[in-house]
Design a protein around this motif. Sequence first.
Motif, short mmCIF file in Angstrom:
data_model
loop_
_atom_site.label_atom_id
_atom_site.label_comp_id
_atom_site.label_asym_id
_atom_site.label_seq_id
_atom_site.Cartn_x
_atom_site.Cartn_y
_atom_site.Cartn_z
N ARG A 270 -5.03 5.00 -13.36
CA ARG A 270 -4.93 4.34 -14.67
C ARG A 270 -3.63 3.54 -14.78
NH1 ARG A 270 -1.42 7.17 -17.54
NH2 ARG A 270 -1.10 9.36 -17.05
N VAL A 271 -2.55 4.04 -14.19
CA VAL A 271 -1.29 3.29 -14.21
C VAL A 271 -1.40 2.07 -13.30
CG1 VAL A 271 1.17 3.40 -13.61
CG2 VAL A 271 0.06 5.34 -14.73
N LEU A 272 -2.02 2.26 -12.14
CA LEU A 272 -2.17 1.17 -11.18
C LEU A 272 -3.00 0.03 -11.76
CD1 LEU A 272 -1.39 0.43 -8.30
CD2 LEU A 272 -3.52 1.46 -7.53
N ARG A 273 -3.99 0.37 -12.57
CA ARG A 273 -4.82 -0.67 -13.19
C ARG A 273 -4.05 -1.42 -14.28
NH1 ARG A 273 -9.26 -0.19 -10.68
NH2 ARG A 273 -10.22 1.77 -10.12
N HIS B 72 -6.45 -6.76 -6.61
CA HIS B 72 -7.08 -5.70 -7.39
C HIS B 72 -6.54 -4.34 -6.94
CE1 HIS B 72 -10.09 -8.15 -9.40
NE2 HIS B 72 -10.19 -8.84 -8.27
N PRO B 73 -6.44 -3.38 -7.84
CA PRO B 73 -5.98 -2.05 -7.46
C PRO B 73 -6.87 -1.40 -6.39
CG PRO B 73 -5.91 -2.29 -9.83
CD PRO B 73 -6.58 -3.52 -9.29
N ASP B 74 -8.18 -1.68 -6.44
CA ASP B 74 -9.07 -1.12 -5.43
C ASP B 74 -8.73 -1.67 -4.04
OD1 ASP B 74 -10.39 0.30 -7.37
OD2 ASP B 74 -11.89 -1.27 -7.71
N THR B 75 -8.30 -2.92 -3.99
CA THR B 75 -7.90 -3.52 -2.72
C THR B 75 -6.66 -2.81 -2.18
OG1 THR B 75 -8.76 -5.64 -3.47
CG2 THR B 75 -7.25 -5.68 -1.59
N LEU B 76 -5.72 -2.52 -3.04
CA LEU B 76 -4.52 -1.78 -2.61
C LEU B 76 -4.88 -0.42 -2.05
CD1 LEU B 76 -1.76 -2.40 -5.27
CD2 LEU B 76 -1.63 -2.80 -2.84
N LEU B 77 -5.79 0.27 -2.72
CA LEU B 77 -6.20 1.59 -2.24
C LEU B 77 -6.92 1.48 -0.91
CD1 LEU B 77 -7.35 3.16 -5.62
CD2 LEU B 77 -5.20 3.54 -4.38
N ALA C 1 0.83 -1.21 0.00
CA ALA C 1 0.00 0.00 0.00
C ALA C 1 0.86 1.26 0.00
CB ALA C 1 -0.93 -0.01 1.22
N ALA C 2 1.90 1.28 0.83
CA ALA C 2 2.78 2.45 0.89
C ALA C 2 3.57 2.62 -0.40
CB ALA C 2 3.73 2.32 2.07
#
Length: 108
Positions: free
Chosen positions: A49-52, A59-64, A40-41
């Motif tokens: 868009r880059v994270l996806r 999933h990127p949403d999980t990271l956020l 996460a950090a």
Amino acid sequence: MSDRDKDVEILALRHQITVLERQLGGQRVRFTASDRAFLAALLHRLPSRVLRGVRLVVHPDTLLRWHRDLVARRHAARSRPKRSGRPRTVRSIRLLVLRLARDNPSWG
């Protein structure tokens, strides 16, 4: 490290992720709290868009969400009172109450 070396390393890491996902089948990957905090950090500064576009096990949403939880826990720990329980009474008030009790023995 040259850009070519970095690209080769990234491709190797992506291939390892693919192999691990294939071996796990439908099972979920379990991360420890320190793994979640590190990812996460590390990745929260990337634009969405880059994270996806990045090849991740989660999933990127999980990271956020992990990053939001990390920040919330940090804020909660800092804003928590240093002492638990009722705050101490000011010494002058405590002495005044004791003097009044001594001067008025008929109180409760």
